[in-house]
Scaffold this motif. Sequence first.
Motif, PDB file in Angstrom:
ATOM      1  N   ALA A   1       0.593  -1.680  -0.033  1.00  0.00           N
ATOM      2  CA  ALA A   1      -0.294  -0.712  -0.400  1.00  0.00           C
ATOM      3  C   ALA A   1       0.929   0.915  -0.068  1.00  0.00           C
ATOM      4  CB  ALA A   1      -0.694  -0.007   1.510  1.00  0.00           C
ATOM      5  N   ARG A   2       1.553   1.117   0.714  1.00  0.00           N
ATOM      6  CA  ARG A   2       3.049   2.542   0.784  1.00  0.00           C
ATOM      7  C   ARG A   2       3.480   2.910  -0.779  1.00  0.00           C
ATOM      8  NH1 ARG A   2       4.815   4.082   7.252  1.00  0.00           N
ATOM      9  NH2 ARG A   2       2.796   2.812   7.779  1.00  0.00           N
TER      10      ARG A   2
ATOM     11  N   PRO B   1      -5.954   6.356   8.178  1.00  0.00           N
ATOM     12  CA  PRO B   1      -6.574   7.391   7.406  1.00  0.00           C
ATOM     13  C   PRO B   1      -6.708   5.657   6.148  1.00  0.00           C
ATOM     14  CG  PRO B   1      -6.351   8.703   8.510  1.00  0.00           C
ATOM     15  CD  PRO B   1      -6.032   7.859   9.556  1.00  0.00           C
ATOM     16  N   ARG B   2      -6.858   5.925   5.470  1.00  0.00           N
ATOM     17  CA  ARG B   2      -6.079   4.647   3.610  1.00  0.00           C
ATOM     18  C   ARG B   2      -5.882   5.211   2.693  1.00  0.00           C
ATOM     19  NH1 ARG B   2      -3.520   1.220   7.138  1.00  0.00           N
ATOM     20  NH2 ARG B   2      -4.723   0.227   8.782  1.00  0.00           N
ATOM     21  N   ASP B   3      -5.799   6.421   2.722  1.00  0.00           N
ATOM     22  CA  ASP B   3      -6.132   7.546   1.576  1.00  0.00           C
ATOM     23  C   ASP B   3      -4.540   7.032   0.876  1.00  0.00           C
ATOM     24  OD1 ASP B   3      -4.530   9.195   3.680  1.00  0.00           O
ATOM     25  OD2 ASP B   3      -5.236  10.594   2.957  1.00  0.00           O
ATOM     26  N   TYR B   4      -3.371   6.377   0.858  1.00  0.00           N
ATOM     27  CA  TYR B   4      -2.835   6.035  -0.127  1.00  0.00           C
ATOM     28  C   TYR B   4      -2.253   6.587  -1.518  1.00  0.00           C
ATOM     29  CZ  TYR B   4      -2.539   2.543   3.950  1.00  0.00           C
ATOM     30  OH  TYR B   4      -2.367   1.421   5.216  1.00  0.00           O
ATOM     31  N   PRO B   5      -1.489   7.049  -1.812  1.00  0.00           N
ATOM     32  CA  PRO B   5      -1.199   7.810  -3.389  1.00  0.00           C
ATOM     33  C   PRO B   5      -0.327   6.587  -4.018  1.00  0.00           C
ATOM     34  CG  PRO B   5       0.926   8.313  -1.720  1.00  0.00           C
ATOM     35  CD  PRO B   5      -0.617   7.525  -0.562  1.00  0.00           C
ATOM     36  N   GLY B   6      -1.410   6.767  -5.284  1.00  0.00           N
ATOM     37  CA  GLY B   6      -0.831   5.794  -6.111  1.00  0.00           C
ATOM     38  C   GLY B   6      -1.208   4.533  -6.471  1.00  0.00           C
ATOM     39  N   SER B   7      -1.177   3.473  -7.309  1.00  0.00           N
ATOM     40  CA  SER B   7      -1.962   2.868  -7.887  1.00  0.00           C
ATOM     41  C   SER B   7      -0.676   1.067  -8.029  1.00  0.00           C
ATOM     42  CB  SER B   7      -1.856   2.817  -8.984  1.00  0.00           C
ATOM     43  OG  SER B   7      -2.861   1.192  -9.703  1.00  0.00           O
ATOM     44  N   LEU B   8      -1.754   0.219  -7.912  1.00  0.00           N
ATOM     45  CA  LEU B   8      -0.918  -1.105  -7.711  1.00  0.00           C
ATOM     46  C   LEU B   8      -1.370  -1.764  -9.219  1.00  0.00           C
ATOM     47  CD1 LEU B   8      -2.430  -2.193  -4.694  1.00  0.00           C
ATOM     48  CD2 LEU B   8       0.082  -2.161  -4.893  1.00  0.00           C
ATOM     49  N   ALA B   9      -1.481  -0.585  -9.586  1.00  0.00           N
ATOM     50  CA  ALA B   9      -1.195  -1.308 -11.807  1.00  0.00           C
ATOM     51  C   ALA B   9      -2.075  -2.600 -11.769  1.00  0.00           C
ATOM     52  CB  ALA B   9      -0.105  -0.998 -12.049  1.00  0.00           C
ATOM     53  N   GLY B  10      -3.133  -3.400 -11.397  1.00  0.00           N
ATOM     54  CA  GLY B  10      -3.599  -4.729 -12.005  1.00  0.00           C
ATOM     55  C   GLY B  10      -2.579  -5.105 -11.254  1.00  0.00           C
ATOM     56  N   THR B  11      -2.052  -5.561 -10.124  1.00  0.00           N
ATOM     57  CA  THR B  11      -0.920  -6.282  -9.077  1.00  0.00           C
ATOM     58  C   THR B  11      -2.187  -7.610  -8.858  1.00  0.00           C
ATOM     59  OG1 THR B  11       0.800  -4.660  -8.828  1.00  0.00           O
ATOM     60  CG2 THR B  11      -0.059  -6.386  -7.492  1.00  0.00           C
ATOM     61  N   PRO B  12      -2.083  -8.392  -8.580  1.00  0.00           N
ATOM     62  CA  PRO B  12      -2.929 -10.113  -8.751  1.00  0.00           C
ATOM     63  C   PRO B  12      -2.458  -9.988  -6.903  1.00  0.00           C
ATOM     64  CG  PRO B  12      -1.139 -10.686  -9.562  1.00  0.00           C
ATOM     65  CD  PRO B  12      -1.036  -9.681  -9.783  1.00  0.00           C
ATOM     66  N   VAL B  13      -3.520  -9.736  -6.430  1.00  0.00           N
ATOM     67  CA  VAL B  13      -3.228  -9.963  -4.739  1.00  0.00           C
ATOM     68  C   VAL B  13      -4.095 -11.176  -3.988  1.00  0.00           C
ATOM     69  CG1 VAL B  13      -3.512  -8.686  -2.570  1.00  0.00           C
ATOM     70  CG2 VAL B  13      -2.804  -7.393  -4.254  1.00  0.00           C
ATOM     71  N   PHE B  14      -3.882 -11.792  -3.395  1.00  0.00           N
ATOM     72  CA  PHE B  14      -4.539 -13.015  -2.892  1.00  0.00           C
ATOM     73  C   PHE B  14      -4.155 -12.784  -1.013  1.00  0.00           C
ATOM     74  CE2 PHE B  14      -4.607 -16.934   0.055  1.00  0.00           C
ATOM     75  CZ  PHE B  14      -6.135 -17.497  -0.519  1.00  0.00           C
ATOM     76  N   LEU B  15      -5.634 -12.455  -0.674  1.00  0.00           N
ATOM     77  CA  LEU B  15      -5.444 -12.877   0.851  1.00  0.00           C
ATOM     78  C   LEU B  15      -6.278 -13.495   1.393  1.00  0.00           C
ATOM     79  CD1 LEU B  15      -5.533  -9.534   0.338  1.00  0.00           C
ATOM     80  CD2 LEU B  15      -6.159  -9.299   2.347  1.00  0.00           C
ATOM     81  N   GLY B  16      -6.212 -14.302   2.551  1.00  0.00           N
ATOM     82  CA  GLY B  16      -6.421 -15.992   3.125  1.00  0.00           C
ATOM     83  C   GLY B  16      -6.380 -15.826   4.624  1.00  0.00           C
ATOM     84  N   ALA B  17      -7.204 -16.434   4.646  1.00  0.00           N
ATOM     85  CA  ALA B  17      -7.233 -16.408   6.780  1.00  0.00           C
ATOM     86  C   ALA B  17      -8.324 -17.004   7.238  1.00  0.00           C
ATOM     87  CB  ALA B  17      -7.529 -14.866   7.699  1.00  0.00           C
ATOM     88  N   GLY B  18      -7.828 -17.155   8.341  1.00  0.00           N
ATOM     89  CA  GLY B  18      -9.154 -18.102   8.966  1.00  0.00           C
ATOM     90  C   GLY B  18      -9.805 -17.644  10.153  1.00  0.00           C
TER      91      GLY B  18
ATOM     92  N   GLU C   1      -8.108  -3.157  -3.339  1.00  0.00           N
ATOM     93  CA  GLU C   1      -8.821  -3.025  -4.773  1.00  0.00           C
ATOM     94  C   GLU C   1      -8.674  -1.647  -5.477  1.00  0.00           C
ATOM     95  OE1 GLU C   1     -12.532  -4.574  -4.496  1.00  0.00           O
ATOM     96  OE2 GLU C   1     -12.026  -6.237  -6.230  1.00  0.00           O
ATOM     97  N   ARG C   2      -9.330  -0.795  -4.329  1.00  0.00           N
ATOM     98  CA  ARG C   2      -9.759   0.788  -4.958  1.00  0.00           C
ATOM     99  C   ARG C   2      -8.254   1.215  -4.996  1.00  0.00           C
ATOM    100  NH1 ARG C   2     -11.989   1.799   0.702  1.00  0.00           N
ATOM    101  NH2 ARG C   2     -10.099   2.480   0.860  1.00  0.00           N
ATOM    102  N   MET C   3      -6.334   0.660  -5.052  1.00  0.00           N
ATOM    103  CA  MET C   3      -5.866   1.534  -5.893  1.00  0.00           C
ATOM    104  C   MET C   3      -5.541   0.283  -6.803  1.00  0.00           C
ATOM    105  SD  MET C   3      -3.314   1.625  -1.845  1.00  0.00           S
ATOM    106  CE  MET C   3      -2.122   1.962  -2.853  1.00  0.00           C
ATOM    107  N   GLY C   4      -6.514  -0.454  -7.338  1.00  0.00           N
ATOM    108  CA  GLY C   4      -5.950  -0.444  -8.312  1.00  0.00           C
ATOM    109  C   GLY C   4      -5.416  -2.278  -8.751  1.00  0.00           C
TER     110      GLY C   4
END
Length: 222
Positions: free
Chosen positions: A128-129, A151-168, A187-190
Amino acid sequence: MAAPTPVEAPPPGPHQGLPAVRVGAVAGEARAAAILVHGRGASPADILGLAKPLWRPEVAYVAPAAAGHTWYPQSFLAPLAANEPWLSSALRRLRELVAELGDEGLPPERLLVLGFSQGACLTLEHAARCPQRYGGVVALTGGLIGPPGTPRDYPGSLAGTPVFLGAGDPDPHVPWERVEESAAVLERMGARVRLERYPGLGHAIDADELAAARELLDATAG
């Protein structure tokens, strides 16, 4: 005209100068790299246990070490200041590794960044940073760092990076609501986010999570 004031490098933090353990493809021959970030109380050797189910001979597996086996001393839900200077040092350590691998000819889109537990929280906060197009980001039981309402107003874009989050769910350390919030922020960051909930899993890693990580690594090394 006055000479410009030199910019001083930040002082080394607790995690600077510690070695990263590396297995797999050597520098100059790797087609991709997986940065594996261990959890609290663990070590590079522990997280490198994931190299076996994720193994590809053309991939370098790199595991940085945290000072005292912890990236930051308090809960990831504590006020940010309570985890300094360890948190800033830990994030800087990941930036250093990304830069070092870039010098080897592996740009961010050839990197999979994966963490478990405290390492998963650090991995997500790094993404995010320092947003850019990574090969993939995998967070196994973790969320973005900071107390509720951060606040989660991180600047910039992840530009389509695939991200997997899994948790119990429930998890004794990571509220499911924070995992969901983190997925929404990225997701908002792209990012292209896949979110998976595993009822009754506990604070552990599921085979389905490893399969998802392997899929992202295969695409990164493609």
